[in-house]
Scaffold this active site. Structure first.
Site, PDB file in Angstrom:
ATOM      1  N   GLU A  88     -26.422 -42.548  -9.183  1.00 29.58           N
ATOM      2  CA  GLU A  88     -26.922 -43.761  -8.560  1.00 29.58           C
ATOM      3  C   GLU A  88     -25.881 -44.858  -8.757  1.00 29.58           C
ATOM      4  O   GLU A  88     -25.802 -45.476  -9.811  1.00 29.58           O
ATOM      5  CB  GLU A  88     -28.250 -44.200  -9.184  1.00 29.58           C
ATOM      6  CG  GLU A  88     -28.833 -45.404  -8.480  1.00 29.58           C
ATOM      7  CD  GLU A  88     -29.520 -46.403  -9.410  1.00 29.58           C
ATOM      8  OE1 GLU A  88     -30.365 -47.169  -8.924  1.00 29.58           O
ATOM      9  OE2 GLU A  88     -29.202 -46.439 -10.612  1.00 29.58           O
TER      10      GLU A  88
ATOM     11  N   ASP B  34     -28.693 -42.317 -13.679  1.00 25.41           N
ATOM     12  CA  ASP B  34     -29.084 -43.698 -13.446  1.00 25.41           C
ATOM     13  C   ASP B  34     -27.908 -44.646 -13.684  1.00 25.41           C
ATOM     14  O   ASP B  34     -27.160 -44.484 -14.652  1.00 25.41           O
ATOM     15  CB  ASP B  34     -30.213 -44.018 -14.445  1.00 25.41           C
ATOM     16  CG  ASP B  34     -30.785 -45.404 -14.268  1.00 25.41           C
ATOM     17  OD1 ASP B  34     -31.426 -45.641 -13.240  1.00 25.41           O
ATOM     18  OD2 ASP B  34     -30.578 -46.256 -15.167  1.00 25.41           O
TER      19      ASP B  34
HETATM   20  C1  GLC Z   1     -31.821 -47.922 -11.752  1.00 33.29           C
HETATM   21  C2  GLC Z   1     -33.267 -47.541 -11.524  1.00 33.29           C
HETATM   22  C3  GLC Z   1     -34.123 -48.740 -11.734  1.00 33.29           C
HETATM   23  C4  GLC Z   1     -33.923 -49.235 -13.140  1.00 33.29           C
HETATM   24  C5  GLC Z   1     -32.446 -49.492 -13.440  1.00 33.29           C
HETATM   25  C6  GLC Z   1     -32.206 -49.668 -14.905  1.00 33.29           C
HETATM   26  O1  GLC Z   1     -31.374 -48.829 -10.819  1.00 33.29           O
HETATM   27  O2  GLC Z   1     -33.431 -46.976 -10.248  1.00 33.29           O
HETATM   28  O3  GLC Z   1     -35.475 -48.459 -11.487  1.00 33.29           O
HETATM   29  O4  GLC Z   1     -34.650 -50.419 -13.316  1.00 33.29           O
HETATM   30  O5  GLC Z   1     -31.635 -48.419 -13.037  1.00 33.29           O
HETATM   31  O6  GLC Z   1     -32.343 -48.455 -15.595  1.00 33.29           O
END
Ligand code: GLC
Ligand code: CA
Length: 558
Positions: free
Chosen positions: A245, A203
């Site tokens: 991500e 994440d």
């Molecule tokens: C990422 C996740 C999202 C979350 C953020 C903070 O972007 O996909 O859902 O709110 O991280 O952890």
């Protein structure tokens, strides 16, 4: 570890929210037991891996991305034995399990944060998070959740200092300058490796370190720590996927894919361009984006989502040109009035005005482009959403299984459900659900299953080379995927009107062509090969001395 291709190369990943997928104990909340009982469905559908959004103890201020214990399961979802049962059942079905790894922050209720705020300034305990006496530090770091927060700093009465948070104020950023933090998070990785997971979705990877006069994204120290995680999983000796991500332009996301860093990363720019193509009926920018993505990182290392549990990210005007954003908002139905932080807060089906042809087109592209296609739970049904719910909850409502109460998601009384089941006109769970669509041969669900079967029979689509082919039509995108003994030609029409066009198939001139989804022969390949595609139509052709057997034979129910 075998020397063959790792399991994730070209794998179809199904993303689901355990709380919203299936409730096994009737309390209204989806759980691991419920999910385990649905794995047969996922195998029937033909996906190869599931990615679970966070399953850890959490006060749920941010859908579980605010964690209070990294080495446990949220009691509403089950416990570590339930996780073990999920994992072994999934593996029995040949399905891999990817868990979310939230490195950047914890919940403000995490014991580390509570200890930090009560500990002395300058102590190791305080130093687990990022503190400051003034809130002007790191002022170049943009506020990400700008609908909910106006600053990345929050005053803490107990500590008498500000703490830094890139996301909600309930999510203080860990201080990666502190070696103790690094060791703890490496231990978290080790813990889940030992539990048998097959991969991690990392994440918010860009934000681990901060530095003055920078946007605090993708700093060299951050990459160095990700390389340590890579070393950790390598040492474990199994093929473990690390998928990052990084919601960034392609050239900024690419460094995470260095050979000694992550194996995969989402290509959110491509996602935005897929929607832009359908909204505008033009394939030009999509082709530019694909060419660039392959230039910076060739092969199948980009993960390809359409929608996910967040908003449809469209950037801040740097990444997708403002006029394209305008086109998306104007061209896609239902996009207006649902802007959240950086994009549109709706599910796939309403964004496509419920048109199954556009759903098939976009997934048909995901399933044939180089990368790891990511299917978001419910999108295989064209499931709807609930606009107006809090934050990103419109996209996170319960999976629709049957026409019965709560769509078969839970036996609990309706008010107890984690989120309301969709009953919006056109998307009512009594109509849009797995059971009904299984019985209708022409349903979207059966289409997804059939095309995933065809894809499995076409290894060139999984990890073949990729080459764009020029077409004479502005709405058409065409490309070839090839491995040594198989060449698959793809053409897709992103517009809502039919398209006739020519493809230059000179390199394959004289070869036979056979459409594999319909199972019919086409004229011999030539420099001026004529094709017609209906609105949102697409086709996959085998080139060369092709087998006569139609691939898309009737599937036997299992
Ligand atoms: C990422 C996740 C999202 C979350 C953020 C903070 O972007 O996909 O859902 O709110 O991280 O952890
Ligand atoms: Ca439950």
């Amino acid at each position: 570890m075998g020397k063959g291709a790792p399991w994730w190369e070209g794998a179809v990943i199904y993303q689901l929210i355990p709380r919203s997928f299936s409730d096994g104990n009737g309390d209204g909340i989806g759980d691991l037991q419920g999910l385990t009982s649905r794995l047969g469905y996922l195998r029937w559908l033909g996906v190869e891996a599931i990615w679970l959004t966070p399953i850890y103890p959490s006060p749920l201020q941010d859908g579980g991305y605010d964690i209070t214990d990294f080495q446990n399961i949220h009691p509403e979802l089950g416990d570590l034995s339930a996780f073990h049962r999920l994992l072994t059942t999934a593996h029995g079905y040949g399905i891999k399990v990817i868990v979310d790894l939230v490195l950047n922050h914890t919940s403000d209720l995490h014991p580390w944060f509570q200890r930090a705020r009560w500990s002395k300034r300058g102590s190791l305990e305080r130093d687990v998070y990022v503190w400051s006496d003034d809130s002007s530090r790191y002022s170049q770091a943009p506020v990400l959740f700008r609908k909910f927060e106006t600053s990345n700093w929050e005053w803490d009465e107990v500590a008498g200092q500000y703490y830094f948070h890139r996301f909600l104020r309930h999510q203080p950023d860990l201080n990666y300058e502190n070696p103790w933090v690094q060791e703890q998070m490496l231990e978290v990785v080790q813990f889940w490796l030992e539990r048998g997971v097959d991969g991690f979705r990392l994440d918010a990877v860009p934000f681990l370190y901060e530095e003055e006069n920078s946007r605090c994204e993708g700093l060299p120290q951050t990459h160095a720590f990700l390389r340590r995680i890579r070393q950790k999983v390598e040492a474990f000796g199994r093929d473990i996927l690390l998928m990052g991500e990084a919601i960034q332009p392609v050239e900024e996301a690419a460094p995470y894919l260095a050979d000694d860093e992550l194996h995969g990363a989402f290509n959110f720019v491509l996602t935005a361009n897929l929607f832009a193509a359908v909204a505008s009926g033009s394939s030009k920018n999509l082709m530019v984006c694909l060419r660039e993505s392959q230039e910076v990182v060739s092969g199948c290392r980009w993960a390809l989502p359409l929608r996910n549990h967040d908003e449809l990210w469209l950037g801040d005007g740097h990444l997708i040109p403002p006029e394209v954003i305008q086109t998306i908002r104007a061209g896609l139905h239902q996009g207006h009035g649902h802007w959240l932080n950086w994009g549109i807060n709706r599910r796939l089906a309403p964004l496509l005005n419920g048109d199954p042809r556009a759903n098939k087109l976009l997934h048909g592209l995901l399933y044939s482009l180089p990368g790891m296609p990511c299917l978001y739970y419910g999108d295989e049904l064209g499931m709807g959403d609930w606009p107006g719910l809090r934050d990103r909850d419109p996209n996170r409502t319960p999976m629709a299984w049957t026409p019965e109460r709560n769509g078969g998601f839970s036996t609990a009384p309706e008010p107890l459900l984690v989120l309301p089941a969709v009953t919006a006109p056109g998307y009512d769970y009594r109509v849009v659900n797995v059971e009904v669509q299984k019985l209708l041969p022409g349903s979207l669900l059966n289409w997804h299953r059939r095309i995933l079967t065809s894809r499995r029979l076409l290894p060139a689509l999984r990890n073949g080379d990729f080459e764009l082919i020029e077409s004479s039509h502005p709405s058409v995108i065409s490309y070839v995927r090839s491995i040594s003994d198989m060449t698959v030609l793809v053409a897709a029409n992103v517009a809502g009107a039919g398209a006739s066009f020519y493809l230059d198939l000179t390199p394959w001139k004289g070869q036979r062509t056979r459409e594999v989804l319909w199972g019919c022969d086409y004229p011999i390949a030539s420099e001026n090969w004529f094709v017609y595609l209906p609105a949102y139509g697409f086709s996959w052709w085998l080139l060369g001395e092709v087998d006569q057997t139609p691939l898309n034979h009737e599937l036997v129910d299992t």
